[in-house]
Design a protein around this motif. Structure first.
Motif, PDB file in Angstrom:
ATOM      1  N   MET A  92      45.314 -38.881 -25.615  1.00 46.42           N
ATOM      2  CA  MET A  92      44.404 -39.458 -24.623  1.00 46.42           C
ATOM      3  C   MET A  92      43.252 -38.503 -24.320  1.00 46.42           C
ATOM      4  O   MET A  92      42.109 -38.937 -24.105  1.00 46.42           O
ATOM      5  N   SER A  93      43.548 -37.190 -24.319  1.00 45.71           N
ATOM      6  CA  SER A  93      42.482 -36.217 -24.086  1.00 45.71           C
ATOM      7  C   SER A  93      41.464 -36.235 -25.221  1.00 45.71           C
ATOM      8  O   SER A  93      40.245 -36.178 -24.984  1.00 45.71           O
ATOM      9  N   ASN A  94      41.975 -36.321 -26.460  1.00 45.78           N
ATOM     10  CA  ASN A  94      41.059 -36.406 -27.600  1.00 45.78           C
ATOM     11  C   ASN A  94      40.223 -37.670 -27.545  1.00 45.78           C
ATOM     12  O   ASN A  94      39.015 -37.661 -27.828  1.00 45.78           O
ATOM     13  N   THR A  95      40.879 -38.786 -27.172  1.00 45.63           N
ATOM     14  CA  THR A  95      40.146 -40.052 -27.058  1.00 45.63           C
ATOM     15  C   THR A  95      39.092 -39.969 -25.956  1.00 45.63           C
ATOM     16  O   THR A  95      37.956 -40.434 -26.115  1.00 45.63           O
ATOM     17  N   GLU A  96      39.475 -39.331 -24.841  1.00 46.34           N
ATOM     18  CA  GLU A  96      38.518 -39.175 -23.735  1.00 46.34           C
ATOM     19  C   GLU A  96      37.327 -38.325 -24.156  1.00 46.34           C
ATOM     20  O   GLU A  96      36.178 -38.629 -23.831  1.00 46.34           O
ATOM     21  N   ASN A  97      37.620 -37.237 -24.887  1.00 46.38           N
ATOM     22  CA  ASN A  97      36.527 -36.385 -25.362  1.00 46.38           C
ATOM     23  C   ASN A  97      35.621 -37.128 -26.335  1.00 46.38           C
ATOM     24  O   ASN A  97      34.393 -36.951 -26.319  1.00 46.38           O
ATOM     25  N   TYR A  99      35.142 -40.410 -26.375  1.00 48.98           N
ATOM     26  CA  TYR A  99      34.357 -41.352 -25.567  1.00 48.98           C
ATOM     27  C   TYR A  99      33.241 -40.632 -24.816  1.00 48.98           C
ATOM     28  O   TYR A  99      32.111 -41.137 -24.705  1.00 48.98           O
ATOM     29  N   LYS A 100      33.569 -39.436 -24.305  1.00 47.91           N
ATOM     30  CA  LYS A 100      32.556 -38.667 -23.569  1.00 47.91           C
ATOM     31  C   LYS A 100      31.418 -38.247 -24.492  1.00 47.91           C
ATOM     32  O   LYS A 100      30.240 -38.336 -24.127  1.00 47.91           O
ATOM     33  N   GLN A 101      31.789 -37.798 -25.707  1.00 44.52           N
ATOM     34  CA  GLN A 101      30.755 -37.409 -26.665  1.00 44.52           C
ATOM     35  C   GLN A 101      29.887 -38.595 -27.052  1.00 44.52           C
ATOM     36  O   GLN A 101      28.654 -38.487 -27.146  1.00 44.52           O
TER      37      GLN A 101
END
Length: 258
Positions: A92-97, A99-101
């Protein structure tokens, strides 16, 4: 009595020492180590089966759940619930990063496009600041007094009387309005620069036509003045009926003195 009190105190001390005694059971210790951080080793499940599997304690303990030693139930095992939660959190952290990028990329793209399209920010365009602003300065500051600087009065009067001055001002103001609309309208930067280029060509043609008209007006007035002088001289030199040659000569001399 003293002996009885001594006996009571000794008994209380013995009981207190017995109550604070630490219980160390290797079975419980092994289970705790297995569940928390150590390997799920089948060989450490106690009681063991013993020689030829004849240990009754083993059968009384593990006969009710024979699959328990085979299944790794540690929370931090590769397939344990805590490990799965940690993996899920990392995913989820990788996905969030990601999405943020992507959001940052979209934001930067949107800001870049807004700067390129917005008419309010067109004044900060480098090409406008370095080149087109200086080329269009005379057009943006166009007025009656400026266009008549350095022109003789008789040429000024002729340009005003013939309407050439009004024509130039109307064309210049119309072009300036188009330029201002191009600068303030939401438009792609490439289209805006092309519009600047086309209007600059029109402005240069307009200026060229204006200069030609001024030169022609000056030439026309000069020819007209020369023609009037010749006409006046012809009138002076033309003989009049009933006058003698002497009178004509005196008349010519008197006009020459004037």
């Amino acid at each position: 009595m003293k002996a009885f009190l001594i006996f009571i105190l000794a008994a209380a001390g013995y009981l207190q020492g017995y109550a604070q005694k630490t219980i160390r059971d290797k079975h419980i210790t092994n289970q705790q180590e297995r569940m928390v951080f150590k390997q799920w080793s089948k060989s450490k499940f106690t009681p063991t089966s013993g020689f030829l599997g004849l240990n009754p304690e083993y059968w009384l303990t593990w006969a009710w759940h024979p699959d328990y030693p085979k299944k790794d139930l540690r929370p931090l095992s590769p397939s344990g619930p805590q490990s799965q939660r940690l993996l899920l959190v990392a995913a989820m952290s990788n996905t969030e990063n990601a999405y943020k990028q992507q959001a940052d990329t979209l934001r930067n793209t949107a800001l870049s496009e807004a700067v390129s399209y917005s008419g309010d920010l067109s004044i900060t365009d480098p090409l406008w600041l370095l080149y087109y602003r200086h080329e269009f300065d005379p057009l943006l500051e166009l007025d009656d007094a400026m266009i008549m600087i350095g022109i003789e009065q008789k040429v000024k009067d002729y340009l005003i009387q013939t309407g050439i001055k009004s024509w130039y001002l109307e064309e210049g103001h119309a072009l300036a309005q188009r330029l201002e609309a191009t600068r303030t309208t939401t438009l792609d930067r490439g289209s805006r620069i092309l519009a600047y280029h086309r209007m600059l060509e029109e402005y240069r043609k307009l200026n060229s036509t204006w200069e030609n008209k001024k030169q022609r007006a000056k030439l026309y007035l000069s020819l007209k003045e020369t023609q009037e002088k010749i006409k006046t001289r012809d009138e002076v030199l033309a003989p009049k009926a009933g006058r003698s040659d002497r009178q004509i000569a005196e008349d010519v001399l008197s006009k020459t003195k004037l």
